[in-house]
Design an enzyme around this catalytic site. Structure first.
Site, PDB file in Angstrom:
ATOM      1  N   SER A   6      63.388 -17.236  13.106  1.00  0.00           N
ATOM      2  CA  SER A   6      64.154 -17.344  12.739  1.00  0.00           C
ATOM      3  C   SER A   6      65.713 -16.415  12.944  1.00  0.00           C
ATOM      4  O   SER A   6      66.401 -16.579  13.936  1.00  0.00           O
ATOM      5  CB  SER A   6      63.722 -17.313  11.607  1.00  0.00           C
ATOM      6  OG  SER A   6      64.613 -18.120  10.507  1.00  0.00           O
TER       7      SER A   6
ATOM      8  N   LYS B 255      67.503 -16.133  16.276  1.00  0.00           N
ATOM      9  CA  LYS B 255      68.367 -15.945  17.334  1.00  0.00           C
ATOM     10  C   LYS B 255      69.078 -15.099  17.544  1.00  0.00           C
ATOM     11  O   LYS B 255      69.911 -14.816  18.432  1.00  0.00           O
ATOM     12  CB  LYS B 255      69.558 -15.854  15.792  1.00  0.00           C
ATOM     13  CG  LYS B 255      69.433 -17.575  15.120  1.00  0.00           C
ATOM     14  CD  LYS B 255      70.511 -17.157  13.486  1.00  0.00           C
ATOM     15  CE  LYS B 255      70.274 -17.941  12.352  1.00  0.00           C
ATOM     16  NZ  LYS B 255      69.242 -19.371  12.148  1.00  0.00           N
TER      17      LYS B 255
ATOM     18  N   HIS C  58      58.049 -23.518   8.358  1.00  0.00           N
ATOM     19  CA  HIS C  58      58.984 -22.388   8.834  1.00  0.00           C
ATOM     20  C   HIS C  58      58.767 -20.944   8.356  1.00  0.00           C
ATOM     21  O   HIS C  58      57.789 -20.483   7.687  1.00  0.00           O
ATOM     22  CB  HIS C  58      60.538 -22.016   7.904  1.00  0.00           C
ATOM     23  CG  HIS C  58      61.804 -20.958   8.594  1.00  0.00           C
ATOM     24  ND1 HIS C  58      62.187 -21.819   9.659  1.00  0.00           N
ATOM     25  CD2 HIS C  58      62.254 -20.137   7.916  1.00  0.00           C
ATOM     26  CE1 HIS C  58      62.937 -20.618   9.883  1.00  0.00           C
ATOM     27  NE2 HIS C  58      62.556 -19.652   8.884  1.00  0.00           N
TER      28      HIS C  58
HETATM   29  C1  GTR Z   1      67.741 -19.053   6.272  1.00  0.00           C
HETATM   30  C2  GTR Z   1      68.752 -19.212   7.564  1.00  0.00           C
HETATM   31  C3  GTR Z   1      68.424 -19.748   8.665  1.00  0.00           C
HETATM   32  C4  GTR Z   1      66.916 -18.556   8.758  1.00  0.00           C
HETATM   33  C5  GTR Z   1      66.325 -17.906   7.806  1.00  0.00           C
HETATM   34  C6  GTR Z   1      65.052 -17.395   8.111  1.00  0.00           C
HETATM   35  O1  GTR Z   1      67.552 -18.803   5.404  1.00  0.00           O
HETATM   36  O2  GTR Z   1      69.685 -20.769   6.331  1.00  0.00           O
HETATM   37  O3  GTR Z   1      69.642 -19.640   9.556  1.00  0.00           O
HETATM   38  O4  GTR Z   1      68.081 -17.544   9.711  1.00  0.00           O
HETATM   39  O5  GTR Z   1      67.009 -17.910   7.023  1.00  0.00           O
HETATM   40  O6  GTR Z   1      65.745 -16.263   8.504  1.00  0.00           O
HETATM   41  O7  GTR Z   1      64.373 -17.018   7.781  1.00  0.00           O
END
Ligand code: GTR
Length: 390
Positions: free
Chosen positions: A230, A234, A372
């Site tokens: 996540s 990046k 996620h």
């Molecule tokens: C979220 C964000 C994503 C992602 C995620 C994470 O809130 O919108 O871009 O980075 O967090 O890191 O789990």
């Protein structure tokens, strides 16, 4: 008053979630910037023109418009073995708890690196290094707590070393305090619209860990795999794009400003990420709020910067926020750079089904069933990618 504020908060949440598009039919028509056309409009046809002209140009566009400059200079670096256990994991591995200290302008930061090396290795071990953006419990050095986020035993049993460091050592993941880390060494960046911010600082940390690996005889420095999930994904992409010492990049569920195409405007969008996390990217990126089409790059070009090195991108079926289709399409678009190196992508023409992994170099992909997250299923496939490398 309290009830009013709660209602207002709920309303804002609802408006926000409705504002995000999850409907493929509503993805606008878009034209991606061409990987092989220079800013001056010239076509790039050779590996030499790619490496000498277009690749540096794209890298600079990402620095200037999104992730910020990546400082390469520092006064000194020091590695200290804080703790060692030669019989960790019931004798299977050696634990090294290393402090990586970096000094510049009389300031310093410390990266706490955890590293397990397989004891049965006959030669230096390839290593998976995780940029940990979640709880430190996920990387428990005592191994009392086990987590699929960093299944260290599984990686060791497969014959690889496994390492991790926490993002908070580089830049706290907080819009008020993110500058209390690497940015204290490089305060000039805070003043620059194209300066480094938190995601850049985490990627910078991965490069300092790479500096350490170059000094550890247990590690096969030609086979360092940088892994992130996540927001950490990046950072792993950015780390591998700008530091070509990383042999392989894993970007897990990295979504917006990770491996997914921004122009699809599906799930999370630039305005939203810049509003919720203003400390992640540079000031210039804010100019592209609601203006995805004006970006001189899109994320397929970040993947292209990693070529010819293998890249593994993943998604999860319930994580539409990170746009699985947009991630797959970004990989497909980057195929042309791998082709320039004579590499044929094994990706199918359309996104593979859920739990149908393609753990094959040079561009690997899967969409895992579920939420996620970073799980043992994902890691098992990263190992498969390593095993199917020529
Ligand atoms: C979220 C964000 C994503 C992602 C995620 C994470 O809130 O919108 O871009 O980075 O967090 O890191 O789990």
């Amino acid at each position: 008053m309290k009830q009013f504020l709660t209602a207002l908060f709920l309303l804002v949440c609802i408006v926000n979630s409705v504002a995000q598009n999850y409907d493929e039919a509503k993805v606008p028509a878009y034209v991606l910037p061409e990987i092989f056309t220079t800013s001056a409009g010239q076509g790039v046809k050779s590996r030499k023109a790619w490496e000498d002209v277009r690749r540096p140009e794209i890298l600079k566009l990402f620095e200037d418009n999104i992730y910020g400059q990546m400082p390469k200079d520092y006064d000194s670096i020091r590695y200290t073995l804080k703790n060692e256990d030669k019989a960790a994991m019931n004798g299977k591995a050696r634990l090294k708890d290393v402090a990586v200290q970096v000094f510049r302008n009389k300031k310093s930061i410390q990266i706490n690196l955890l590293l397990f090396v397989p004891n049965n290795a006959k030669k230096p071990s390839p290593v998976f290094v995780l940029i940990n953006n979640r709880g430190k419990d996920n990387t428990d050095p005592t191994r009392k707590i086990k987590s699929g986020f960093w299944p260290a035993e599984m990686v060791i049993d497969s014959g690889y070393a496994v390492a991790a460091f926490h993002v908070s050592d580089l830049a706290p993941d907080n819009k008020e305090t993110y500058m209390n880390g690497v940015l204290q060494l490089y305060p000039e960046h805070l003043k620059a619209d194209n300066g480094m911010r938190a995601i850049g600082a985490w990627a910078w940390g991965a490069s300092r860990v790479m500096d350490y690996f170059e000094n550890d005889k247990d590690i096969d420095v030609k086979n360092v795999i940088v892994v992130g999930h996540s927001r950490g994904g990046k950072a792993s992409l950015w780390a591998a794009a700008q530091d070509q010492r990383f042999a392989v990049c894993v970007t897990n569920c990295s979504g917006n400003t990770g491996a997914a195409l921004a122009r699809r405007q599906f799930g999370e969008r630039i305005t939203r990420i810049n509003t919720t996390f203003p400390h992640w990217f540079n000031n210039n990126y804010k100019k592209f709020n609601d203006k995805e089409n004006e970006l001189p790059v899109d994320q397929h070009m970040l993947i292209a910067l990693i070529a010819p090195r293998p890249l593994y991108a993943t998604n999860a079926s319930k994580d539409l926020w990170a746009d699985p289709t947009g991630t797959f399409l970004a990989l497909k678009k980057a195929e042309e750079v791998y082709a320039l190196y004579g590499m044929k992508s094994k990706l199918p023409a359309n996104p593979p089904g859920i739990n149908v992994p393609v753990p094959k170099p040079p561009l690997a992909y899967h969409n895992r069933e579920g939420e996620h997250d970073l799980t043992a299923y994902d890691w098992g496939n990263f190992i498969k990618l390593m095993r199917s490398r020529p």
